[in-house]
Design an enzyme around this catalytic site. Structure first.
Site, PDB file in Angstrom:
ATOM      1  N   ALA A 237       0.815  -1.219   0.000  1.00  0.00           N
ATOM      2  CA  ALA A 237       0.000   0.000   0.000  1.00  0.00           C
ATOM      3  C   ALA A 237       0.853   1.276   0.000  1.00  0.00           C
ATOM      4  O   ALA A 237       2.085   1.230   0.058  1.00  0.00           O
ATOM      5  CB  ALA A 237      -0.945  -0.021   1.196  1.00  0.00           C
ATOM      6  N   HIS A 238       0.149   2.412  -0.024  1.00  0.00           N
ATOM      7  CA  HIS A 238       0.825   3.713  -0.143  1.00  0.00           C
ATOM      8  C   HIS A 238       1.727   4.012   1.058  1.00  0.00           C
ATOM      9  O   HIS A 238       1.428   3.695   2.197  1.00  0.00           O
ATOM     10  CB  HIS A 238      -0.186   4.845  -0.338  1.00  0.00           C
ATOM     11  CG  HIS A 238      -1.266   4.920   0.686  1.00  0.00           C
ATOM     12  ND1 HIS A 238      -2.419   5.643   0.512  1.00  0.00           N
ATOM     13  CD2 HIS A 238      -1.381   4.363   1.916  1.00  0.00           C
ATOM     14  CE1 HIS A 238      -3.183   5.525   1.572  1.00  0.00           C
ATOM     15  NE2 HIS A 238      -2.576   4.753   2.440  1.00  0.00           N
TER      16      HIS A 238
END
Length: 339
Positions: A237-238
């Site tokens: 994820a980010h």
């Protein structure tokens, strides 16, 4: 390619027991190998094949009673991997750019590059030397691809992604897509998207499996360290920061803004919560759930994750619950009759 046992031993630093002049032409599994082929043994379960294998030579960690010539070394599987890369060369396409590729005029391309059919490369990209980009790959604006990197068919790389040297990215992977960032207004009962403005930075000597997704950062960058190996079907994820020489195995999911140290292994289907840290030299067993930071090196397992020894003791007790329950039920029944 044909090479003698002696030459192989010199290349990887093994000791020979048997005939050093045997010629090796290929590699195979220990139970299927034939004359002229090399095999290896690391799992004791396959020791039974040592007496019957037709292989000319076998890489082992200690001496065995076997008719095959032995290359004895400290790390037989590592030695096998090195020899395999010598004996078996991966196919590489000839350099050249397909007529059907679409490449913006502002992009620069190094020497000896292969770009396959229907590849699309955006503005102001930099493609290094000896890069292979297979058919159907899409690369957005302002991306950098380091020397000797291979991007297999149908990979999608969004804008502002930097990829190091000697990287392999397998088919279907998406790098730089938006992270899962949203803000929910209770007052308006409405969801607002948080723009993802960061980048993805991938170090040198990284390999990324098929159908994996690596999201771009919200403001900062998502970073994959040098030498890290990521399996198929992984979600990163980010704003995640993953260290050097990590193993991220299939179906692992890592939530946003998590920091993972160097030499970390996350086994299959491990889930990692967001905004936590995992120390260097940590191994997390399959299907574990990491809900809080791991601050000490070691082996962990379970959900929620705990020290491996504690987890084993807990699992042993859980498996005995029916037995314990029946004993308690019997004791209560006896006590009830006495009263």
């Amino acid at each position: 390619m044909e090479v003698t046992v002696r030459e192989l031993a010199q290349l990887i630093g093994c000791r020979i027991k048997g005939n050093p002049d045997l010629k090796i032409r290929g590699v195979n599994e220990i139970q299927k190998a034939r004359e002229g082929e090399l095999t290896f043994l690391t799992n004791p379960k396959y020791e039974k094949f040592l007496k019957t294998t037709k292989a000319s030579a076998v890489i082992v960690g200690k001496e065995y009673d076997t008719p095959a010539t032995q290359l004895i070394c400290e790390e037989p599987y590592v030695a096998f991997a090195k020899i395999l890369s010598i004996l078996v060369k991966e196919p590489h396409p000839e350099a050249g750019i397909s007529e059907t590729a679409t490449i913006d005029e502002t992009t620069t391309i190094g020497e000896n590059v292969y770009i396959g059919s229907h590849v699309s490369i955006g503005k102001n990209c930099k493609i290094g030397k000896n890069v292979n980009i297979y058919p159907g790959v899409v690369i957005g604006d302002r991306c950098e691809i380091g020397d000797n990197t291979t991007i297999f068919a149908n990979v999608t790389i969004y804008h502002d992604v930097k990829i190091g040297k000697n990287v392999k990215i397998h088919s279907g992977t998406v790098i730089g897509s938006d992270g899962f960032g949203y803000a929910f207004s209770k007052k308006e009962m409405k969801i607002y998207k948080v723009p993802q403005t960061g980048k993805v930075i991938i170090g040198n000597n990284v390999e990324i499996g098929a159908n994996t997704t690596i999201d771009r950062g919200t403001i900062g960058d998502t970073v994959i360290g040098d030498g890290t190996k990521i399996d198929n079907l992984v979600q990163i994820a980010h704003n995640d920061k993953i260290g050097k020489n990590c193993f991220i195995v299939s179906q692992v999911g890592i939530s946003g803004s998590t920091r993972i140290g160097n030499n970390v292994t996350l086994a299959g289907q491990v889930g990692v919560a967001g905004h936590i840290e995992i120390a260097d030299n940590v191994t997390v067993g399959a299907k574990a759930g990491v809900t809080k930071s791991i601050t000490k090196p070691g082996i962990y397992a379970g959900f929620p994750v705990k020290d491996y020894r504690t987890w084993r003791k807990t699992e042993a007790l859980i498996n005995r619950l029916p037995e314990i329950y029946n004993k308690i039920k019997t004791l209560l029944s006896v006590k009830g009759r006495k009263s």
